[in-house]
Write a protein that holds these residues in place. Structure first.
Motif, PDB file in Angstrom:
ATOM      1  N   GLN A  17       3.339   2.275   2.981  1.00  0.00           N
ATOM      2  CA  GLN A  17       4.184   3.469   3.054  1.00  0.00           C
ATOM      3  C   GLN A  17       3.277   4.679   2.945  1.00  0.00           C
ATOM      4  O   GLN A  17       2.450   4.765   2.034  1.00  0.00           O
ATOM      5  N   VAL A  18       3.411   5.606   3.879  1.00  0.00           N
ATOM      6  CA  VAL A  18       2.534   6.772   3.966  1.00  0.00           C
ATOM      7  C   VAL A  18       3.366   8.040   3.824  1.00  0.00           C
ATOM      8  O   VAL A  18       4.409   8.182   4.469  1.00  0.00           O
ATOM      9  N   SER A  19       2.914   8.961   2.974  1.00  0.00           N
ATOM     10  CA  SER A  19       3.586  10.260   2.849  1.00  0.00           C
ATOM     11  C   SER A  19       2.530  11.348   2.718  1.00  0.00           C
ATOM     12  O   SER A  19       1.450  11.127   2.162  1.00  0.00           O
ATOM     13  N   SER A  20       2.857  12.534   3.254  1.00  0.00           N
ATOM     14  CA  SER A  20       1.910  13.643   3.259  1.00  0.00           C
ATOM     15  C   SER A  20       2.681  14.944   3.448  1.00  0.00           C
ATOM     16  O   SER A  20       3.782  14.936   4.029  1.00  0.00           O
ATOM     17  N   PRO A  21       2.146  16.066   2.977  1.00  0.00           N
ATOM     18  CA  PRO A  21       2.782  17.353   3.294  1.00  0.00           C
ATOM     19  C   PRO A  21       2.784  17.640   4.792  1.00  0.00           C
ATOM     20  O   PRO A  21       3.585  18.418   5.284  1.00  0.00           O
ATOM     21  N   ARG A  22       1.859  16.975   5.536  1.00  0.00           N
ATOM     22  CA  ARG A  22       1.755  17.176   6.981  1.00  0.00           C
ATOM     23  C   ARG A  22       2.307  15.967   7.720  1.00  0.00           C
ATOM     24  O   ARG A  22       2.254  14.848   7.209  1.00  0.00           O
ATOM     25  N   PRO A  23       2.833  16.146   8.926  1.00  0.00           N
ATOM     26  CA  PRO A  23       3.393  15.011   9.675  1.00  0.00           C
ATOM     27  C   PRO A  23       2.360  13.913   9.927  1.00  0.00           C
ATOM     28  O   PRO A  23       1.178  14.182  10.151  1.00  0.00           O
ATOM     29  N   LEU A  65       0.847  -1.192   0.000  1.00  0.00           N
ATOM     30  CA  LEU A  65       0.000   0.000   0.000  1.00  0.00           C
ATOM     31  C   LEU A  65       0.881   1.240   0.000  1.00  0.00           C
ATOM     32  O   LEU A  65       1.821   1.343   0.791  1.00  0.00           O
ATOM     33  N   GLU A  66       0.558   2.180  -0.890  1.00  0.00           N
ATOM     34  CA  GLU A  66       1.245   3.466  -0.876  1.00  0.00           C
ATOM     35  C   GLU A  66       0.197   4.563  -0.739  1.00  0.00           C
ATOM     36  O   GLU A  66      -0.678   4.707  -1.595  1.00  0.00           O
ATOM     37  N   VAL A  67       0.259   5.295   0.367  1.00  0.00           N
ATOM     38  CA  VAL A  67      -0.696   6.367   0.639  1.00  0.00           C
ATOM     39  C   VAL A  67      -0.010   7.704   0.420  1.00  0.00           C
ATOM     40  O   VAL A  67       1.036   7.979   1.012  1.00  0.00           O
ATOM     41  N   ARG A  68      -0.582   8.516  -0.445  1.00  0.00           N
ATOM     42  CA  ARG A  68      -0.115   9.888  -0.627  1.00  0.00           C
ATOM     43  C   ARG A  68      -1.227  10.812  -0.145  1.00  0.00           C
ATOM     44  O   ARG A  68      -2.257  10.937  -0.799  1.00  0.00           O
ATOM     45  N   ASP A  69      -1.012  11.409   1.007  1.00  0.00           N
ATOM     46  CA  ASP A  69      -2.012  12.281   1.618  1.00  0.00           C
ATOM     47  C   ASP A  69      -3.316  11.517   1.823  1.00  0.00           C
ATOM     48  O   ASP A  69      -3.407  10.689   2.717  1.00  0.00           O
ATOM     49  N   HIS A  70      -4.352  11.738   1.009  1.00  0.00           N
ATOM     50  CA  HIS A  70      -5.611  11.032   1.234  1.00  0.00           C
ATOM     51  C   HIS A  70      -6.002  10.139   0.051  1.00  0.00           C
ATOM     52  O   HIS A  70      -7.171   9.824  -0.140  1.00  0.00           O
ATOM     53  N   VAL A  71      -5.004   9.739  -0.754  1.00  0.00           N
ATOM     54  CA  VAL A  71      -5.235   8.841  -1.883  1.00  0.00           C
ATOM     55  C   VAL A  71      -4.302   7.644  -1.749  1.00  0.00           C
ATOM     56  O   VAL A  71      -3.151   7.790  -1.347  1.00  0.00           O
ATOM     57  N   ALA A  72      -4.787   6.457  -2.083  1.00  0.00           N
ATOM     58  CA  ALA A  72      -3.980   5.238  -1.917  1.00  0.00           C
ATOM     59  C   ALA A  72      -3.845   4.485  -3.228  1.00  0.00           C
ATOM     60  O   ALA A  72      -4.789   4.406  -4.022  1.00  0.00           O
ATOM     61  N   THR A  73      -2.654   3.927  -3.437  1.00  0.00           N
ATOM     62  CA  THR A  73      -2.399   2.979  -4.529  1.00  0.00           C
ATOM     63  C   THR A  73      -2.078   1.635  -3.891  1.00  0.00           C
ATOM     64  O   THR A  73      -1.240   1.552  -2.987  1.00  0.00           O
ATOM     65  N   LYS A 127       6.954  11.043   6.241  1.00  0.00           N
ATOM     66  CA  LYS A 127       6.988   9.756   5.550  1.00  0.00           C
ATOM     67  C   LYS A 127       7.181   8.655   6.585  1.00  0.00           C
ATOM     68  O   LYS A 127       8.003   8.787   7.488  1.00  0.00           O
ATOM     69  N   ALA A 128       6.411   7.576   6.438  1.00  0.00           N
ATOM     70  CA  ALA A 128       6.493   6.488   7.415  1.00  0.00           C
ATOM     71  C   ALA A 128       6.126   5.175   6.752  1.00  0.00           C
ATOM     72  O   ALA A 128       5.451   5.143   5.707  1.00  0.00           O
ATOM     73  N   THR A 129       6.570   4.084   7.351  1.00  0.00           N
ATOM     74  CA  THR A 129       6.191   2.750   6.876  1.00  0.00           C
ATOM     75  C   THR A 129       5.671   1.924   8.043  1.00  0.00           C
ATOM     76  O   THR A 129       6.025   2.163   9.203  1.00  0.00           O
ATOM     77  N   ILE A 130       4.847   0.953   7.699  1.00  0.00           N
ATOM     78  CA  ILE A 130       4.306   0.051   8.718  1.00  0.00           C
ATOM     79  C   ILE A 130       3.977  -1.275   8.060  1.00  0.00           C
ATOM     80  O   ILE A 130       3.691  -1.335   6.863  1.00  0.00           O
ATOM     81  N   LYS A 131       4.048  -2.362   8.842  1.00  0.00           N
ATOM     82  CA  LYS A 131       3.779  -3.692   8.309  1.00  0.00           C
ATOM     83  C   LYS A 131       2.792  -4.424   9.201  1.00  0.00           C
ATOM     84  O   LYS A 131       2.708  -4.169  10.403  1.00  0.00           O
ATOM     85  N   LEU A 132       2.066  -5.330   8.592  1.00  0.00           N
ATOM     86  CA  LEU A 132       1.204  -6.236   9.344  1.00  0.00           C
ATOM     87  C   LEU A 132       2.092  -7.256  10.051  1.00  0.00           C
ATOM     88  O   LEU A 132       3.004  -7.813   9.449  1.00  0.00           O
ATOM     89  N   ALA A 133       1.851  -7.446  11.346  1.00  0.00           N
ATOM     90  CA  ALA A 133       2.667  -8.395  12.110  1.00  0.00           C
ATOM     91  C   ALA A 133       2.494  -9.813  11.564  1.00  0.00           C
ATOM     92  O   ALA A 133       1.442 -10.164  11.012  1.00  0.00           O
ATOM     93  N   ALA A 134       3.523 -10.611  11.709  1.00  0.00           N
ATOM     94  CA  ALA A 134       3.483 -11.994  11.221  1.00  0.00           C
ATOM     95  C   ALA A 134       2.381 -12.775  11.926  1.00  0.00           C
ATOM     96  O   ALA A 134       2.031 -12.499  13.076  1.00  0.00           O
ATOM     97  N   GLY A 135       1.810 -13.726  11.223  1.00  0.00           N
ATOM     98  CA  GLY A 135       0.801 -14.602  11.830  1.00  0.00           C
ATOM     99  C   GLY A 135      -0.616 -14.084  11.740  1.00  0.00           C
ATOM    100  O   GLY A 135      -1.507 -14.579  12.436  1.00  0.00           O
ATOM    101  N   HIS A 136      -0.863 -13.083  10.873  1.00  0.00           N
ATOM    102  CA  HIS A 136      -2.230 -12.558  10.722  1.00  0.00           C
ATOM    103  C   HIS A 136      -3.173 -13.655  10.242  1.00  0.00           C
ATOM    104  O   HIS A 136      -2.864 -14.404   9.328  1.00  0.00           O
ATOM    105  N   LYS A 137      -4.337 -13.763  10.885  1.00  0.00           N
ATOM    106  CA  LYS A 137      -5.350 -14.738  10.497  1.00  0.00           C
ATOM    107  C   LYS A 137      -6.372 -14.060   9.586  1.00  0.00           C
ATOM    108  O   LYS A 137      -6.635 -12.875   9.707  1.00  0.00           O
ATOM    109  N   PHE A 138      -6.969 -14.855   8.694  1.00  0.00           N
ATOM    110  CA  PHE A 138      -7.964 -14.310   7.778  1.00  0.00           C
ATOM    111  C   PHE A 138      -9.333 -14.229   8.449  1.00  0.00           C
ATOM    112  O   PHE A 138     -10.326 -14.706   7.907  1.00  0.00           O
TER     113      PHE A 138
END
Length: 752
Positions: A185-191, A24-32, A213-224
């Motif tokens: 990965q998240v980026s924005s003009p604001r913190p 996931l790449e988030v730019r302000d309030h839009v995501a790809t 700019k920041a990154t985050i991951k889903l922890a291992a072992g996520h259940k569906f």
């Protein structure tokens, strides 16, 4: 005894899907979002794998490709029937083929067919989509990766399959034999101030000192067993913004993809004096889902409250918070529907008590999820003069005729505002967002450990705000620049809520040029306007995200127009949609992505075996609970449980429609006192009702301040009632009440 090994479905068939990787790449309030699905055929015959899966309802799928050994095959967008024919032709001639198509009933369900995968061969499929992030009541931006697909209930006689020509198969999350990895990965003009989720996340990592700019991951072992929901919080999130994106170099000037496109994000700011006032009128119609799936728990805890019981508690708060002088009614639905009153009635102590008694008896025992007919009945009721209609819809959104329901809300948008609430995992975002958008209201999602009450009360505050009317958007551009607006007109504005507008720019645009957009509207009889000036210089590194979202917006508008009553026999709108979809590479209801591997040499021999890849579903008590939420019940899977009423709900349940409380033993118990302890310190000149009401207000402020957003409106009603009594010793009552309850709440804090 047969020894079954390898990846198997519950029917003991090999599963071809191995893993899903999502970036996931988030730019302000839009995501790809880029999803990679890895398939492997472990059978001894050629395979066709069919995977039916959910996406956000407003997503624009813009890329679909497959990698076989070292060969990369990129799909193209074609008219849907032609794409299906090409796919069938490829399979019949032994060629490998891939087909991705949107459901004809709901835009948030897609099916993917992977055909002629030879024995022992792997395929890696890449799917990319872009989507807007909705703003929640607490200013968080919500992204949801629907990892759970609930069965879509198909109303009788509709004739649809719910997902094109593919079968939806679902299995308990613990038995889904493929894995999910997810990173953002998240980026924005604001913190970026924080990122929250109901799923376990690795710690947030900032990529620069400005924390933009920041990154985050889903922890291992996520259940569906749940959707992957992220709530992203920025500092100063309510600043209006404009992003200009340059066109595609290979596209023709004068077209959507060839010209620059601007995306405006508008946040109206309403005067505080207007916002502090609350409407004392309105017709409030509550529509509650009572299908069997509402008997499931709100989250994974076996002792947790069910969806239906949480909805009942929420209706209690709503009914206590309604203003004196309004009208209301409550509908509930499943395979059939019911209403408490033949038509909306005036809000009074008698009608409130009658409604609450019926609500307490509501269970998840009405079968399927046929929401269309009760909505039709509601819209067919004549509106009450000077009582604006506000419809609140509570559902877990498992319907198959989503487009029909949304079209109905749009057809009646002039006569109501719709506030929709999606309950639980796997809810249809297309249904919830579509109802609110076309109904001029606001959507909320309640999943995981979320409490329903704060979100619903936030929407009630929106509903009680003065309606914004006469909305217009005007553009002021340099003389050589023209604007073509691609978004539908804005029909609803709420304090703190964002409106997105897309527009195509054409003409001679210099890098130093600036534009200005003005939003005008009338609020509580006062003409108001907000302005935003912005640079026409294109933003860097946005790809074609804004263009694709603009194309998606225009495609959805045209699709709805094509479904309109006068367009049923007219193919011209459908033709426009197909042309725009092919030009932009964005999915639509009338197109599909098709990829055929024509370079694989000899045709693949042997009978083709079809496998439906199971999608995760929630594990929950399947037995509908038809008993009131506060009575003990027993379920074979969950065992006996004895829920006791929350003290806050105990106090709220005793409030009268006028806003006051009576000095009764039940109130003393709820406040943790005996009847004698409650009566003894009462000032002699104050009547019991005023004393009980002030005590209740002190208790709310002293012990339940963290839940203020839940009781704020009913407390405001209580304060108005107290003030209207002109009681002589309010100060003395507040002092005595604080001493009795062990609080230190000031009179001003109570609003007295």
């Amino acid at each position: 005894m047969v020894n079954c090994c390898g990846l198997l479905t519950v029917q003991k068939e090999p599963v071809p899907l191995k893993s899903v990787d999502v970036e996931l790449e988030v730019r302000d309030h839009v995501a790809t979002v880029v999803s990679t699905l890895n398939y492997e055929n472990k059978e001894d015959k050629p395979l066709e794998a069919v995977f039916v899966f959910p996406l956000p309802g407003d997503a624009a799928v813009c890329h679909f490709s497959a990698k076989l050994r070292q060969t990369q095959i990129v799909a193209e967008v074609k008219e849907k029937q032609k794409a299906r024919e090409d796919y069938d032709d490829a399979l019949s001639s032994g060629q490998q083929a891939f087909l991705l198509e949107e459901s004809e009933q709901s835009p948030d369900i897609f099916s993917m067919s992977v055909g002629c995968l030879p024995p022992g061969e792997s395929a890696s499929i890449r799917l990319e989509y872009v989507t807007e992030l909705s703003v929640q009541a607490d200013d968080g931006l919500r992204f949801c990766l629907p990892a759970v697909l609930n069965p879509r209930y198909q109303p009788q006689g509709s004739g649809g399959s719910g997902s094109g020509n593919a079968k939806v198969t679902s299995t308990p999350a613990s038995l889904v034999p493929y894995t999910l990895s997810f990173s953002a990965q998240v980026s924005s003009p604001r913190p970026v101030s924080r990122i929250e989720s109901g799923c376990s996340l690795d710690p947030l990592q900032y990529l620069n000192s400005e924390q933009t700019k920041a990154t985050i991951k889903l922890a291992a072992g996520h259940k569906f067993d749940r959707d992957v929901e992220l709530l992203i919080y920025y500092k100063d999130a309510h600043q209006p913004t404009a992003v200009v994106e340059t066109g595609e170099t290979s596209a023709k000037l004068g077209t959507l993809m060839g010209d620059p496109v601007v995306m405006l994000s508008l946040y109206p700011e309403f005067p505080q004096a207007v916002m502090s006032s609350v409407a004392s009128c309105g017709e409030f119609v509550f529509l509650l889902d009572r299908s069997g799936s509402m008997g499931q728990s709100m989250n994974n805890s076996k002792t947790n409250q069910t969806r239906i019981s949480s909805a009942r508690d929420t209706l209690l708060l709503l009914l206590k918070s309604l203003p004196v002088g309004c009208y209301f009614n409550i509908y509930s639905f499943g395979s059939s529907y019911e209403h408490i009153f033949p038509k909306s009635v005036e809000y009074s102590q008698q009608t409130m008590e009658e409604a609450l008694k019926k609500v307490g008896e509501m269970g998840s025992n009405l079968g399927g999820t046929e929401i269309l007919r009760p909505l039709q009945h509601i819209y067919n009721q004549p509106c009450i003069q000077n009582q604006p209609r506000q419809v609140f819809v509570f559902t877990d959104g498992e319907v198959g005729n989503t487009k029909q329901v949304i079209d109905l809300a749009k057809q009646n948008s002039h006569a109501h505002r719709c506030f929709s609430f999606g309950i639980g995992e796997g809810v249809s975002s297309a249904l919830i967002n579509g109802l609110a958008k076309e109904g001029g209201g606001h959507a909320q999602f309640i999943a995981g450990t979320d409490r329903m009450q704060p979100k619903v009360m936030q929407s009630l505050r929106y509903a009680l705000q003065p309606a914004v009317v006469d909305i217009s958007v005007t553009w002021d551009m340099p003389k050589d620049v023209s604007v073509t607006v691609l978004s539908p007109p804005i029909t609803a504005l709420f304090q703190g809520q964002r409106s997105l507008v897309y527009a195509r720019l054409s003409g001679q645009i210099s890098e130093a040029a600036e534009g200005c957009v003005t939003v005008k509207y009338s609020l509580a009889g006062h003409p108001t306007q907000n302005q935003l000036q912005f640079s026409l210089k294109p933003a860097e590194d946005t790809g074609l995200t804004v263009h694709r979202l603009a194309a998606r917006t225009l495609i959805r508008c045209l699709e709805m127009e094509q479904r309109g009553p006068r367009q049923q026999q007219d193919d011209s709108v459908k033709k426009k949609v197909v042309e725009l979809s092919v030009q932009s590479g964005v999915s639509s209801a009338f197109t599909a992505f098709i990829a055929v591997n024509k370079d694989n040499g000899e045709a693949i021999q042997g009978p083709l075996v079809r496998r439906n890849v199971p999608t995760a579903r929630r594990m929950a008590c399947a037995r509908p609970l038809s008993v009131p939420s506060r009575l003990a019940h027993h379920c074979e899977e969950c065992g006996p449980c004895q829920p006791s009423m929350d003290p806050l709900l105990q106090v709220v349940s005793l409030q009268k429609a006028s806003g006051s409380w009576d000095l009764v033993p039940a109130l003393a118990t709820a406040l943790g006192k005996t009847s004698e302890e409650m009566k003894k310190p009462k000032p002699a000149s104050v009547n019991q009702e005023v004393w009980a009401t002030i005590l209740s207000l002190i208790w709310l402020h002293g012990f339940k301040i963290d839940a203020q957003e839940e009781w704020e409106l009913l407390a405001r009603k209580a304060v108005s009632w107290v003030c209207a009594q002109n009681s002589p010793c309010v100060n003395e009552c507040v002092e005595a009440g604080n001493a009795l309850l062990g609080c230190q709440v000031q009179k001003d804090a109570l609003g007295l």
